[in-house]
Write a protein that holds these residues in place. Structure first.
Motif, PDB file in Angstrom:
ATOM      1  N   LEU A 202       0.830  -1.208   0.000  1.00 47.52           N
ATOM      2  CA  LEU A 202       0.000   0.000   0.000  1.00 47.52           C
ATOM      3  C   LEU A 202       0.866   1.260   0.000  1.00 47.52           C
ATOM      4  CD1 LEU A 202      -3.092   0.034   0.074  1.00 47.52           C
ATOM      5  CD2 LEU A 202      -2.980   0.384   2.533  1.00 47.52           C
ATOM      6  N   SER A 203       2.012   1.171   0.682  1.00 47.30           N
ATOM      7  CA  SER A 203       2.895   2.341   0.799  1.00 47.30           C
ATOM      8  C   SER A 203       3.519   2.712  -0.553  1.00 47.30           C
ATOM      9  CB  SER A 203       3.999   2.052   1.811  1.00 47.30           C
ATOM     10  OG  SER A 203       4.742   0.932   1.369  1.00 47.30           O
ATOM     11  N   GLN A 204       3.404   1.821  -1.531  1.00 43.93           N
ATOM     12  CA  GLN A 204       3.910   2.130  -2.875  1.00 43.93           C
ATOM     13  C   GLN A 204       3.025   3.135  -3.596  1.00 43.93           C
ATOM     14  OE1 GLN A 204       6.674   0.599  -4.876  1.00 43.93           O
ATOM     15  NE2 GLN A 204       7.279   0.653  -2.749  1.00 43.93           N
ATOM     16  N   LEU A 205       1.808   3.255  -3.110  1.00 38.73           N
ATOM     17  CA  LEU A 205       0.871   4.181  -3.740  1.00 38.73           C
ATOM     18  C   LEU A 205       0.699   5.407  -2.856  1.00 38.73           C
ATOM     19  CD1 LEU A 205      -1.868   1.639  -4.917  1.00 38.73           C
ATOM     20  CD2 LEU A 205      -0.121   2.719  -6.314  1.00 38.73           C
ATOM     21  N   SER A 206       0.750   6.574  -3.484  1.00 37.62           N
ATOM     22  CA  SER A 206       0.514   7.816  -2.747  1.00 37.62           C
ATOM     23  C   SER A 206      -0.965   7.899  -2.393  1.00 37.62           C
ATOM     24  CB  SER A 206       0.887   9.000  -3.636  1.00 37.62           C
ATOM     25  OG  SER A 206       0.009   9.006  -4.748  1.00 37.62           O
ATOM     26  N   THR A 207      -1.308   8.883  -1.586  1.00 38.99           N
ATOM     27  CA  THR A 207      -2.720   9.138  -1.296  1.00 38.99           C
ATOM     28  C   THR A 207      -3.468   9.391  -2.599  1.00 38.99           C
ATOM     29  OG1 THR A 207      -2.167  10.062   0.856  1.00 38.99           O
ATOM     30  CG2 THR A 207      -4.300  10.701  -0.077  1.00 38.99           C
ATOM     31  N   GLU A 208      -2.862  10.167  -3.492  1.00 39.04           N
ATOM     32  CA  GLU A 208      -3.495  10.453  -4.792  1.00 39.04           C
ATOM     33  C   GLU A 208      -3.663   9.180  -5.618  1.00 39.04           C
ATOM     34  OE1 GLU A 208      -0.935  13.385  -6.588  1.00 39.04           O
ATOM     35  OE2 GLU A 208      -2.184  14.979  -5.794  1.00 39.04           O
ATOM     36  N   GLY A 209      -2.650   8.338  -5.569  1.00 38.42           N
ATOM     37  CA  GLY A 209      -2.728   7.070  -6.303  1.00 38.42           C
ATOM     38  C   GLY A 209      -3.854   6.200  -5.775  1.00 38.42           C
ATOM     39  N   LEU A 210      -4.026   6.219  -4.461  1.00 37.40           N
ATOM     40  CA  LEU A 210      -5.120   5.442  -3.876  1.00 37.40           C
ATOM     41  C   LEU A 210      -6.482   6.022  -4.259  1.00 37.40           C
ATOM     42  CD1 LEU A 210      -3.673   4.582  -0.350  1.00 37.40           C
ATOM     43  CD2 LEU A 210      -4.301   2.957  -2.152  1.00 37.40           C
ATOM     44  N   GLN A 211      -6.539   7.348  -4.404  1.00 33.51           N
ATOM     45  CA  GLN A 211      -7.803   7.957  -4.858  1.00 33.51           C
ATOM     46  C   GLN A 211      -8.148   7.464  -6.260  1.00 33.51           C
ATOM     47  OE1 GLN A 211      -6.367  12.012  -3.518  1.00 33.51           O
ATOM     48  NE2 GLN A 211      -8.551  12.353  -3.295  1.00 33.51           N
ATOM     49  N   THR A 212      -7.126   7.272  -7.071  1.00 33.10           N
ATOM     50  CA  THR A 212      -7.345   6.724  -8.412  1.00 33.10           C
ATOM     51  C   THR A 212      -7.932   5.311  -8.322  1.00 33.10           C
ATOM     52  OG1 THR A 212      -5.593   8.023  -9.434  1.00 33.10           O
ATOM     53  CG2 THR A 212      -6.154   5.952 -10.515  1.00 33.10           C
ATOM     54  N   VAL A 213      -7.320   4.493  -7.507  1.00 32.02           N
ATOM     55  CA  VAL A 213      -7.741   3.087  -7.418  1.00 32.02           C
ATOM     56  C   VAL A 213      -9.136   2.976  -6.805  1.00 32.02           C
ATOM     57  CG1 VAL A 213      -7.214   0.812  -6.468  1.00 32.02           C
ATOM     58  CG2 VAL A 213      -5.356   2.273  -7.293  1.00 32.02           C
ATOM     59  N   THR A 214      -9.360   3.647  -5.698  1.00 32.00           N
ATOM     60  CA  THR A 214     -10.670   3.530  -5.037  1.00 32.00           C
ATOM     61  C   THR A 214     -11.777   4.150  -5.895  1.00 32.00           C
ATOM     62  OG1 THR A 214     -10.219   5.550  -3.793  1.00 32.00           O
ATOM     63  CG2 THR A 214      -9.775   3.475  -2.668  1.00 32.00           C
ATOM     64  N   GLY A 215     -11.428   5.207  -6.630  1.00 28.78           N
ATOM     65  CA  GLY A 215     -12.435   5.909  -7.433  1.00 28.78           C
ATOM     66  C   GLY A 215     -12.960   5.081  -8.597  1.00 28.78           C
ATOM     67  N   LEU A 216     -12.186   4.115  -9.026  1.00 27.35           N
ATOM     68  CA  LEU A 216     -12.591   3.301 -10.177  1.00 27.35           C
ATOM     69  C   LEU A 216     -13.170   1.956  -9.760  1.00 27.35           C
ATOM     70  CD1 LEU A 216      -9.512   4.145 -12.420  1.00 27.35           C
ATOM     71  CD2 LEU A 216     -11.877   4.824 -12.868  1.00 27.35           C
ATOM     72  N   ALA A 217     -13.347   1.768  -8.456  1.00 25.60           N
ATOM     73  CA  ALA A 217     -13.719   0.452  -7.911  1.00 25.60           C
ATOM     74  C   ALA A 217     -14.921  -0.185  -8.601  1.00 25.60           C
ATOM     75  CB  ALA A 217     -13.989   0.569  -6.414  1.00 25.60           C
ATOM     76  N   MET A 218     -15.841   0.628  -9.103  1.00 18.51           N
ATOM     77  CA  MET A 218     -17.071   0.065  -9.686  1.00 18.51           C
ATOM     78  C   MET A 218     -16.780  -0.898 -10.835  1.00 18.51           C
ATOM     79  SD  MET A 218     -18.770   2.965 -12.105  1.00 18.51           S
ATOM     80  CE  MET A 218     -18.957   4.324 -10.978  1.00 18.51           C
ATOM     81  N   PHE A 219     -15.618  -0.759 -11.452  1.00 21.48           N
ATOM     82  CA  PHE A 219     -15.341  -1.633 -12.596  1.00 21.48           C
ATOM     83  C   PHE A 219     -14.867  -3.031 -12.183  1.00 21.48           C
ATOM     84  CE2 PHE A 219     -14.787   2.741 -14.339  1.00 21.48           C
ATOM     85  CZ  PHE A 219     -16.034   2.776 -14.941  1.00 21.48           C
ATOM     86  N   THR A 220     -14.776  -3.256 -10.868  1.00 19.81           N
ATOM     87  CA  THR A 220     -14.621  -4.632 -10.372  1.00 19.81           C
ATOM     88  C   THR A 220     -15.979  -5.155  -9.913  1.00 19.81           C
ATOM     89  OG1 THR A 220     -14.286  -3.986  -8.074  1.00 19.81           O
ATOM     90  CG2 THR A 220     -12.305  -4.105  -9.463  1.00 19.81           C
ATOM     91  N   GLY A 221     -17.016  -4.352 -10.111  1.00 16.57           N
ATOM     92  CA  GLY A 221     -18.346  -4.718  -9.615  1.00 16.57           C
ATOM     93  C   GLY A 221     -18.592  -4.241  -8.192  1.00 16.57           C
ATOM     94  N   ALA A 222     -17.574  -3.648  -7.575  1.00 17.75           N
ATOM     95  CA  ALA A 222     -17.704  -3.223  -6.177  1.00 17.75           C
ATOM     96  C   ALA A 222     -18.680  -2.066  -6.035  1.00 17.75           C
ATOM     97  CB  ALA A 222     -16.342  -2.806  -5.635  1.00 17.75           C
ATOM     98  N   ILE A 223     -19.364  -2.008  -4.890  1.00 20.56           N
ATOM     99  CA  ILE A 223     -20.231  -0.858  -4.654  1.00 20.56           C
ATOM    100  C   ILE A 223     -19.445   0.282  -4.010  1.00 20.56           C
ATOM    101  CG2 ILE A 223     -22.445  -2.030  -4.661  1.00 20.56           C
ATOM    102  CD1 ILE A 223     -22.322  -2.190  -1.672  1.00 20.56           C
ATOM    103  N   THR A 224     -18.289  -0.033  -3.475  1.00 20.19           N
ATOM    104  CA  THR A 224     -17.336   1.014  -3.097  1.00 20.19           C
ATOM    105  C   THR A 224     -15.997   0.361  -2.764  1.00 20.19           C
ATOM    106  OG1 THR A 224     -16.957   3.022  -1.802  1.00 20.19           O
ATOM    107  CG2 THR A 224     -17.866   1.143  -0.613  1.00 20.19           C
ATOM    108  N   ALA A 225     -15.033   1.209  -2.446  1.00 20.08           N
ATOM    109  CA  ALA A 225     -13.725   0.705  -2.026  1.00 20.08           C
ATOM    110  C   ALA A 225     -13.327   1.450  -0.766  1.00 20.08           C
ATOM    111  CB  ALA A 225     -12.689   0.946  -3.110  1.00 20.08           C
ATOM    112  N   ILE A 226     -12.477   0.840   0.023  1.00 16.07           N
ATOM    113  CA  ILE A 226     -12.060   1.499   1.264  1.00 16.07           C
ATOM    114  C   ILE A 226     -10.646   1.056   1.634  1.00 16.07           C
ATOM    115  CG2 ILE A 226     -12.949  -0.212   2.928  1.00 16.07           C
ATOM    116  CD1 ILE A 226     -14.197   2.364   4.402  1.00 16.07           C
ATOM    117  N   VAL A 227      -9.956   1.964   2.314  1.00 16.61           N
ATOM    118  CA  VAL A 227      -8.606   1.685   2.789  1.00 16.61           C
ATOM    119  C   VAL A 227      -8.576   2.029   4.278  1.00 16.61           C
ATOM    120  CG1 VAL A 227      -6.151   2.084   2.367  1.00 16.61           C
ATOM    121  CG2 VAL A 227      -7.799   2.536   0.539  1.00 16.61           C
TER     122      VAL A 227
END
Lengths: 418, 169
Positions: A202-227
Motif C-alpha cells: 500500500l505504501s507504494q501508492l501515494s494518497t493520490e494514487g489510492l484515490q485513483t484506485v478507489t475511485g474506479l472500484a465500480m469496474f470490479t463490480g464493487a459498490i465502493t472501495a475502502i482503505v
C-alpha cells in the motif's frame, strides 16, 4: 470473529452496537452528496417538493451539492439548470461548491472525506473517499431516499480484501495497478461487495494514487472501495474534516468474502481497449497504434502526481503535430499547486491545451471526437460514444502513457521517457 | 400488495457475460426520448423481428454480471414498452440492478438460469417459493432472495411510490 471497517461504519450509521455483512439496516448517511445534472438533481429537487412536500431539508449541513459538469455553461439551458441548483441550495442553506473542481476530488479537499463517515452520492466514483477510511457509496436514483428520509434502507455489504505486496516498477502508475486488478480479479470479482485495499505494498501508492484506485472500484463490480486509515491519510483528512468521528479499522480477524494478493512488481504498463473497462491489455501489444487525442484529467487521474509525471515526460519535448492533448487538473487546488510548481508552464510549452477543472472532457461534452478518431485517456470510461461519436475509440491508460502517446502521436511506452 | 408471480416466455437470452445493456438500443440511440422510436430501435442488432414476436408478460434472460459498464435507462424502458415484464440473469452488475429496481422493474438473480431455459420456453418466477420454474420442461431452480427494500420497491412499482409508503422497520 472481528469486524471489517465497513461493518463498523455501518453499525454506527445504523445506530446499532454491531452489524454483520448481509444484515439489512436503516442507516443515516453522514453526508448526502450530488452534482447537478439534467434529469438528476433537478428531478430530485422537484420530486422532494411535489411528491413529498419537503420545502426545506432538516439538516442542511448533511447535504452538499457540486457544480462541476457543464462548467462553463455553453447554452442558456445549461445555465438555467445551474440556477435551479443555486436557488435550491440557497433556499435550503445547503453548501454549494461551484467551479472548485471535480466534485469527487473537491469533496475530499473540503472535508467530506471524514474517516469513519458514511457518505452517499448517486454517482459511484464517490468511492474514492474510501482512500481516507470513509465509506462512500454511489446508490444511483436511490439517493432520493436519502434526500427525503433521514435514513436509507441498505444491506451491509460483504468485503473482498486485496493485499498489495512488492514494489512498483518505474513507469507504472496507480492507474496501471487498478486496471491490472480488474484483469486479474475480473470485472465482477467484487460484485455488490466492498473492495478493501491493504497489505505492505500500500505504501507504494501515494494518497493520490489510492484515490485513483478507489475511485474506479465500480469496474470490479464493487459498490465502493475502502482503505484503513494510516498516518499520512489521516494527516490529510482530519484537519479538513467537517465533523469529528473516531476513525475505525478492520479487525485482524475480520470476516472477508474473499482475499487476494497482488504483486505490484509484476505489473507493467497496461491499456484498456474499447468498448468496456473490462478489457485490460498489455500496453506493449498496442505500441504504434495511431491516436489523435489525449485526455489527462477526470476524477480518476488529473491529480498533482499525474501532472508531475506528464510534465517530466513532456519537458523539453513537443506534442506530435496534429495531436490534441487536453490536460485538465482535477481541482482548482491542484491546478494552483501545479502552476506554482511550474508544471503548467512545462505542459503548455510542450503544446498541451490546459484548461480549468471540469467533468466535461470525460464525457465528451467538450473536446468531442468525431468518427474514426481515437483517444488515449485517463477518463473513467471507454464505452462507445463516451467522448463523442459512437464510431470513435477510447483507450484508457495512465497519465504517463497519455504523455508518451502525445509525443509520438501513437500509443507509446512511457518507460522510455521516464 | 404482494408481488405477483411473473409468468411468460423467454423472449431473448443475452449470452454475453458482462453484457452492456446500452447495446440493446445501440449507443447512438441512447438519447432518444420518444418511447415508440426507442422501441423501434431496440434489439435491431440481435433480432430484427423482435418487436413482432414479443408479447406482454415475456421475460428476458441474461448471463453473469448483466448490466456491466455504464448502464442507461432507455434500453429497458424500450423493453418494457414492448411488453417485457422482468429480467432473470445468472447475476447482475450493481449499478444496473439498483437503477432498474428503482424503476420497479423485477430483476431475478438466478445462478444456473442459462442451463435451465431455452428461448421461447414458458417460465414462472414464484416469489413466495423463491424459485424459477421452466414450465415447458418442468425443471426449476432457486433464485437469490431479494433484499427487503428491493422487494418493497418492486412491489410498490418503483422508488417514488415506495418512498411514499410509511417506513417499516
Amino acid at each position: 470473529m472481528g469486524y471489517t471497517i465497513t461493518e463498523k461504519i455501518m453499525a454506527r450509521a445504523a445506530g446499532l452496537p454491531s452489524v454483520k455483512a448481509g444484515d439489512e439496516v436503516l442507516a443515516k448517511p453522514d453526508y448526502v452528496i450530488a452534482y447537478d445534472f439534467p434529469g438528476y438533481t433537478d428531478v430530485y429537487f422537484k420530486s422532494m417538493k411535489e411528491d413529498f412536500g419537503i420545502e426545506r431539508v432538516a439538516e442542511p449541513d448533511r447535504f452538499a451539492i457540486f457544480i462541476d459538469h457543464m462548467v462553463p455553461a455553453t447554452s442558456p439551458k445549461e445555465e438555467e439548470l445551474h440556477i435551479i441548483t443555486r436557488t435550491w441550495c440557497a433556499e435550503n442553506n445547503v453548501p454549494l461548491f461551484e467551479r472548485k473542481g471535480i466534485g469527487h476530488q473537491v469533496a475530499a479537499e473540503v472535508g467530506y472525506a471524514v474517516p469513519g463517515a458514511f457518505v452517499v452520492h448517486f454517482d459511484g466514483h464517490i468511492s474514492q473517499l474510501g482512500t481516507f477510511g470513509t465509506l462512500a457509496m454511489g446508490i444511483r436514483r436511490n439517493i432520493l431516499e436519502a434526500f427525503v428520509r433521514e435514513r436509507i434502507s441498505i444491506r451491509v455489504p460483504h468485503t473482498v480484501r486485496v493485499d498489495l505486496e512488492g514494489e512498483l516498477q518505474p513507469g507504472v502508475m496507480a492507474r496501471d495497478v487498478f486496471h491490472h486488478l480488474v484483469r486479474v480479479l475480473g470485472p465482477s470479482s467484487c460484485r455488490f461487495q466492498v473492495l478493501e485495499l491493504g497489505g505492505p505494498g500500500l505504501s507504494q501508492l501515494s494518497t493520490e494514487g489510492l484515490q485513483t484506485v478507489t475511485g474506479l472500484a465500480m469496474f470490479t463490480g464493487a459498490i465502493t472501495a475502502i482503505v484503513n486509515p494510516d498516518e499520512t491519510r489521516l494527516a490529510y483528512a482530519l484537519p479538513r474534516a467537517r465533523k469529528a468521528l473516531d476513525p475505525v479499522w478492520s479487525d485482524p480477524d475480520a470476516d472477508y468474502a474473499a482475499r487476494h494478493t497482488i504483486d505490484l512488481s509484476a505489473i507493467e504498463p497496461v491499456i484498456v481497449i474499447p468498448p468496456t473497462p473490462a478489457n485490460t491489455r498489455d500496453l506493449k501489444d498496442y505500441l504504434g497504434l495511431e491516436v489523435q487525442v489525449g485526455y489527462l484529467g477526470s476524477c480518476a487521474s488529473g491529480r498533482l502526481e499525474d501532472l508531475r509525471v506528464a510534465a517530466k515526460i513532456l519537458a523539453g519535448r513537443q506534442v506530435a503535430p496534429g495531436f490534441q492533448l487536453n490536460v485538465i487538473p482535477t481541482s482548482q487546488e491542484i491546478m494552483a499547486a501545479a502552476a506554482n510548481e511550474g508544471l503548467i508552464g512545462t505542459l503548455v510549452a510542450a503544446g498541451a491545451f490546459v484548461s480549468s477543472p471540469s467533468c466535461d472532457y470525460c464525457f465528451g461534452r467538450i473536446a468531442t471526437m468525431t468518427q474514426k478518431q481515437r483517444a488515449v485517456s485517463t477518463g473513467t470510461l471507454n464505452v462507445r460514444g463516451r467522448m463523442g461519436s459512437t464510431d470513435s475509440e477510447i483507450y484508457l491508460c495512465s497519465a504517463a502513457s497519455v504523455a508518451a502517446a502525445a509525443i509520438e502521436g501513437a500509443i507509446a511506452d512511457p518507460r522510455k521517457y521516464w | 400488495m404482494p408481488l405477483q408471480n411473473l409468468r411468460g416466455r423467454v423472449a431473448f437470452i443475452f449470452e454475453e457475460i458482462d453484457f452492456d445493456v446500452d447495446q440493446i438500443v445501440g449507443v447512438k440511440n441512447i438519447k432518444i426520448t420518444d418511447i415508440d422510436e426507442l422501441a423501434a430501435a431496440a434489439m435491431q442488432d440481435y433480432d430484427h423481428d423482435f418487436r413482432n414476436s414479443v408479447r406482454k408478460g415475456d421475460l428476458l434472460v441474461g448471463n453473469a454480471n448483466f448490466g456491466y459498464g455504464h448502464p442507461h435507462y432507455p434500453p429497458m424502458r424500450a423493453m418494457r414498452h414492448l411488453g417485457i415484464a422482468g429480467m432473470i440473469a445468472e447475476s447482475f452488475s450493481p449499478g444496473y440492478w439498483r437503477g432498474e429496481v428503482s424503476m420497479g422493474f423485477p430483476q431475478v438473480s438466478c445462478p444456473g438460469i442459462l442451463g435451465l431455459v431455452r428461448r421461447w420456453d414458458e417460465v414462472e418466477v414464484d416469489w413466495q417459493q423463491g424459485r424459477v420454474t421452466n414450465l415447458t420442461t418442468g425443471a426449476s431452480l432457486p433464485f437469490e432472495p431479494l433484499a427487503l427494500a428491493d422487494r418493497r420497491m418492486i412491489e410498490a412499482g418503483g422508488l417514488v411510490p415506495y418512498l411514499k409508503q410509511p417506513l417499516e422497520v
